[in-house]
Write a protein that holds these residues in place. Structure first.
Motif, PDB file in Angstrom:
ATOM      1  N   LEU A 160      -2.814   2.261  -7.196  1.00 39.78           N
ATOM      2  CA  LEU A 160      -1.364   2.441  -7.158  1.00 39.78           C
ATOM      3  C   LEU A 160      -0.771   1.704  -5.958  1.00 39.78           C
ATOM      4  O   LEU A 160       0.251   1.014  -6.088  1.00 39.78           O
ATOM      5  N   GLY A 161      -1.416   1.806  -4.810  1.00 41.91           N
ATOM      6  CA  GLY A 161      -0.958   1.070  -3.638  1.00 41.91           C
ATOM      7  C   GLY A 161      -1.037  -0.439  -3.856  1.00 41.91           C
ATOM      8  O   GLY A 161      -0.118  -1.180  -3.486  1.00 41.91           O
ATOM      9  N   HIS A 162      -2.110  -0.897  -4.474  1.00 42.42           N
ATOM     10  CA  HIS A 162      -2.283  -2.324  -4.773  1.00 42.42           C
ATOM     11  C   HIS A 162      -1.207  -2.828  -5.722  1.00 42.42           C
ATOM     12  O   HIS A 162      -0.623  -3.897  -5.507  1.00 42.42           O
ATOM     13  N   ILE A 163      -0.928  -2.075  -6.769  1.00 38.85           N
ATOM     14  CA  ILE A 163       0.106  -2.460  -7.731  1.00 38.85           C
ATOM     15  C   ILE A 163       1.457  -2.587  -7.014  1.00 38.85           C
ATOM     16  O   ILE A 163       2.205  -3.546  -7.225  1.00 38.85           O
ATOM     17  N   THR A 164       1.754  -1.634  -6.150  1.00 40.63           N
ATOM     18  CA  THR A 164       3.020  -1.650  -5.411  1.00 40.63           C
ATOM     19  C   THR A 164       3.075  -2.817  -4.433  1.00 40.63           C
ATOM     20  O   THR A 164       4.083  -3.534  -4.375  1.00 40.63           O
ATOM     21  N   ASP A 165       2.001  -3.044  -3.682  1.00 40.30           N
ATOM     22  CA  ASP A 165       1.973  -4.176  -2.750  1.00 40.30           C
ATOM     23  C   ASP A 165       2.138  -5.504  -3.479  1.00 40.30           C
ATOM     24  O   ASP A 165       2.887  -6.374  -3.038  1.00 40.30           O
TER      25      ASP A 165
ATOM     26  N   ALA B  26      -4.803  -1.648   4.402  1.00 39.48           N
ATOM     27  CA  ALA B  26      -3.912  -0.565   3.950  1.00 39.48           C
ATOM     28  C   ALA B  26      -4.550   0.792   4.255  1.00 39.48           C
ATOM     29  O   ALA B  26      -5.747   0.904   4.467  1.00 39.48           O
ATOM     30  N   ASN B  27      -3.725   1.799   4.232  1.00 38.05           N
ATOM     31  CA  ASN B  27      -4.222   3.162   4.431  1.00 38.05           C
ATOM     32  C   ASN B  27      -3.836   4.038   3.235  1.00 38.05           C
ATOM     33  O   ASN B  27      -3.427   5.176   3.400  1.00 38.05           O
ATOM     34  N   PHE B  28      -3.997   3.495   2.043  1.00 37.52           N
ATOM     35  CA  PHE B  28      -3.553   4.210   0.846  1.00 37.52           C
ATOM     36  C   PHE B  28      -4.251   5.561   0.678  1.00 37.52           C
ATOM     37  O   PHE B  28      -3.629   6.522   0.254  1.00 37.52           O
ATOM     38  N   GLU B  29      -5.532   5.634   0.992  1.00 38.52           N
ATOM     39  CA  GLU B  29      -6.280   6.877   0.799  1.00 38.52           C
ATOM     40  C   GLU B  29      -5.805   7.991   1.732  1.00 38.52           C
ATOM     41  O   GLU B  29      -5.992   9.154   1.412  1.00 38.52           O
ATOM     42  N   SER B  30      -5.186   7.629   2.849  1.00 37.64           N
ATOM     43  CA  SER B  30      -4.737   8.662   3.790  1.00 37.64           C
ATOM     44  C   SER B  30      -3.281   9.062   3.574  1.00 37.64           C
ATOM     45  O   SER B  30      -2.789   9.970   4.236  1.00 37.64           O
ATOM     46  N   GLN B  31      -2.606   8.389   2.653  1.00 35.96           N
ATOM     47  CA  GLN B  31      -1.205   8.722   2.382  1.00 35.96           C
ATOM     48  C   GLN B  31      -1.128   9.763   1.264  1.00 35.96           C
ATOM     49  O   GLN B  31      -1.930   9.745   0.336  1.00 35.96           O
ATOM     50  N   PRO B  32      -0.156  10.646   1.336  1.00 33.57           N
ATOM     51  CA  PRO B  32       0.029  11.581   0.217  1.00 33.57           C
ATOM     52  C   PRO B  32       0.309  10.799  -1.076  1.00 33.57           C
ATOM     53  O   PRO B  32       1.083   9.837  -1.081  1.00 33.57           O
ATOM     54  N   PHE B  33      -0.352  11.193  -2.141  1.00 29.81           N
ATOM     55  CA  PHE B  33      -0.212  10.510  -3.422  1.00 29.81           C
ATOM     56  C   PHE B  33       1.252  10.495  -3.870  1.00 29.81           C
ATOM     57  O   PHE B  33       1.721   9.499  -4.414  1.00 29.81           O
TER      58      PHE B  33
ATOM     59  N   ASP C  62      -4.770 -12.245   0.012  1.00 26.84           N
ATOM     60  CA  ASP C  62      -6.070 -11.817  -0.488  1.00 26.84           C
ATOM     61  C   ASP C  62      -5.998 -10.316  -0.720  1.00 26.84           C
ATOM     62  O   ASP C  62      -5.878  -9.542   0.241  1.00 26.84           O
ATOM     63  N   GLU C  63      -6.062  -9.920  -1.975  1.00 24.89           N
ATOM     64  CA  GLU C  63      -5.900  -8.498  -2.310  1.00 24.89           C
ATOM     65  C   GLU C  63      -6.945  -7.621  -1.637  1.00 24.89           C
ATOM     66  O   GLU C  63      -6.659  -6.479  -1.276  1.00 24.89           O
ATOM     67  N   ASN C  64      -8.134  -8.118  -1.445  1.00 23.57           N
ATOM     68  CA  ASN C  64      -9.178  -7.313  -0.805  1.00 23.57           C
ATOM     69  C   ASN C  64      -8.911  -7.135   0.691  1.00 23.57           C
ATOM     70  O   ASN C  64      -9.127  -6.051   1.234  1.00 23.57           O
ATOM     71  N   GLU C  65      -8.428  -8.184   1.344  1.00 25.36           N
ATOM     72  CA  GLU C  65      -8.066  -8.052   2.754  1.00 25.36           C
ATOM     73  C   GLU C  65      -6.882  -7.103   2.923  1.00 25.36           C
ATOM     74  O   GLU C  65      -6.856  -6.302   3.858  1.00 25.36           O
ATOM     75  N   TYR C  66      -5.928  -7.190   2.014  1.00 20.60           N
ATOM     76  CA  TYR C  66      -4.782  -6.273   2.076  1.00 20.60           C
ATOM     77  C   TYR C  66      -5.250  -4.830   1.883  1.00 20.60           C
ATOM     78  O   TYR C  66      -4.761  -3.919   2.543  1.00 20.60           O
TER      79      TYR C  66
END
Length: 173
Positions: free
Chosen positions: A65-70, A102-109, A94-98
């Motif tokens: 979800l974070g990747h799609i948004t970025d 990112a800290n998507f796992e630590s953000q509230p869904f 580079d999507e993998n570097e991004y």
């Protein structure tokens, strides 16, 4: 906004696949439909589903979800630059570097879902504002010639690609 011609976007495996993944004649309609679908699909996921990875090294739904948004943010930004006549080449990413940064796992869904919604609504407003002339303007992004309109279709196709993976590999639908 009419669909981008093949001459308006790079013919490499990712970008062209995303545009070809778009199954609609109306990209605005597709973006709206996808927004509703994503919000409906994800609003009731359990924490286990949000964090699930179907294989080692794969992203969780939360990270997807974070990747799609970025990606939508970046594609929309490129679209604005090209639509406004930017002459300088726009950088790739580079999507993998991004993802690593990112800290998507630590953000509230719920926060990630809200970011997705706001970015999508902004993209819809952007593309609604473009005339065919503006949408067909060409620029350079990631070393390739591309039109502003091509990014609208790439956003829709990129999301359709990931929604398909989410349904098949994460949710078993």
């Amino acid at each position: 906004m009419r669909q981008a011609e093949k001459s308006e976007y790079p013919q490499h495996k990712y970008f062209s696949r995303y545009i070809e993944y778009s199954d609609s004649q109306d990209v605005i309609e597709m973006l709206i439909k996808q927004k509703d679908e994503v919000l409906f699909l994800m609003k009731n996921l359990s924490v286990e589903q949000q964090k699930y990875r179907y294989a080692e090294g794969k992203w969780s739904i939360q990270e997807l979800l974070g990747h799609i948004t970025d990606t939508e943010r970046i594609f929309s930004y490129r679209s604005v630059c090209i639509a406004r006549g930017e002459k300088n080449p726009l950088p790739g990413f580079d999507e993998n570097e991004y993802m690593e940064a990112a800290n998507f796992e630590s953000q509230p869904f719920e926060d990630l879902l809200e970011q997705y919604r706001l970015v999508r609504e902004s993209s819809i407003a952007l593309y609604r504002s473009m005339t065919e002339e503006v949408a067909s303007r060409m620029g350079n992004a990631n070393g390739f010639a591309v039109s502003a309109r091509a990014y609208a279709w790439a956003i829709a196709g990129h999301e359709a690609h990931h929604l398909s993976i989410i349904r098949e590999r994460y949710l078993g639908n």
